[in-house]
Enzyme design. Sequence first.
Site, PDB file in Angstrom:
ATOM      1  N   HIS A  97     -12.120  -5.538  40.972  1.00 31.31           N
ATOM      2  CA  HIS A  97     -10.717  -4.975  40.941  1.00 31.31           C
ATOM      3  C   HIS A  97      -9.878  -6.121  40.437  1.00 31.31           C
ATOM      4  CE1 HIS A  97      -7.019  -3.162  42.096  1.00 31.31           C
ATOM      5  NE2 HIS A  97      -6.747  -3.803  42.902  1.00 31.31           N
ATOM      6  N   HIS A  99      -5.572  -6.621  38.724  1.00 28.38           N
ATOM      7  CA  HIS A  99      -4.345  -6.249  38.313  1.00 28.38           C
ATOM      8  C   HIS A  99      -3.964  -6.659  36.998  1.00 28.38           C
ATOM      9  CE1 HIS A  99      -3.128  -6.094  42.984  1.00 28.38           C
ATOM     10  NE2 HIS A  99      -4.011  -5.084  42.612  1.00 28.38           N
ATOM     11  N   ASP A 122     -18.069   1.740  22.021  1.00 25.79           N
ATOM     12  CA  ASP A 122     -19.165   0.907  22.298  1.00 25.79           C
ATOM     13  C   ASP A 122     -19.168   0.699  24.092  1.00 25.79           C
ATOM     14  OD1 ASP A 122     -19.848   0.341  19.856  1.00 25.79           O
ATOM     15  OD2 ASP A 122     -18.996  -1.771  19.857  1.00 25.79           O
ATOM     16  N   HIS A 162      -1.242   1.148  39.861  1.00 21.80           N
ATOM     17  CA  HIS A 162      -1.580  -0.076  40.460  1.00 21.80           C
ATOM     18  C   HIS A 162      -2.344  -1.029  39.665  1.00 21.80           C
ATOM     19  CE1 HIS A 162      -4.873  -0.931  44.267  1.00 21.80           C
ATOM     20  NE2 HIS A 162      -4.415  -1.957  43.359  1.00 21.80           N
ATOM     21  N   TYR A 216     -28.319  -2.270  21.144  1.00 28.47           N
ATOM     22  CA  TYR A 216     -27.507  -3.446  20.693  1.00 28.47           C
ATOM     23  C   TYR A 216     -27.969  -4.430  21.603  1.00 28.47           C
ATOM     24  CZ  TYR A 216     -23.729  -7.016  20.769  1.00 28.47           C
ATOM     25  OH  TYR A 216     -22.796  -8.172  20.682  1.00 28.47           O
TER      26      TYR A 216
HETATM   27 ZN   LIG Z   1      -4.839  -4.019  44.084  1.00 32.20          ZN
END
Ligand SMILES: [Zn+2]
Length: 222
Positions: A97, A99, A122, A162, A216
């Site tokens: 995660h 930002h 790809d 977010h 690849y």
């Molecule tokens: Zn967050």
Amino acid sequence: MSAVVRKLRETVCRLHDELVRYNLVAWTAGNISGRVPGEDLFVIKPSGVSYDELSPESMVVCDLDGEPVGGELSPSSDTAAHAYVYRAMPRVGGVVHTHSTYASAWAARGEAIPCVLTAMADEFGGEIPVGPFALIGGDDIGKGIVATLEGHRSPAILMRNHGVFTIGADARAAVKAAVMCEDVARTVHVARQLGDPLPIPRPAVDSLYDRYQNVYGQRSPR
Ligand SMILES: [Zn+2]
């Protein structure tokens, strides 16, 4: 603690350096987790610890309900979302995660990143989709991620207003997806400033995705 968990703690700890190296995080706002192979456990960043201070020992081992298993530090505040993804998607071995700036700018507009670069075909096999607006705490973010990414080729999702969540077969693959997501978010944003980016025809997207995913690179694990 098993040797497998010890090794995974090292790997997940070290991978956080990549978030810093690729400029995907400010302060402590980004986290990585990795599933413990063959066990109902995952390893995740501790909450609120700066990247400089992370050590393998500080990584928090959690069960698939997101509850810490021993250890003193609290897990990342995004742990519930990671746990939900591991419960719902057995093929997922890593979650990231961030930002990151450009990808989050698309998320702020609630706009999917269109597939207008071969590198996107790809890695993502099409557009990078947008998930719902969801508040942290509880399962809403996890539900939004799973509902959007199930049946989608993209390992990345822009959660509306977010930021980015990515998934992968392991933590390293999820980190790669987060790096690539920010890269294409930036390029397509720049392209937009000067005109309308050209879509890639679906058959070409399919062909590029198939080649990249299956042919690849080296034969050994990517
Ligand atoms: Zn967050």
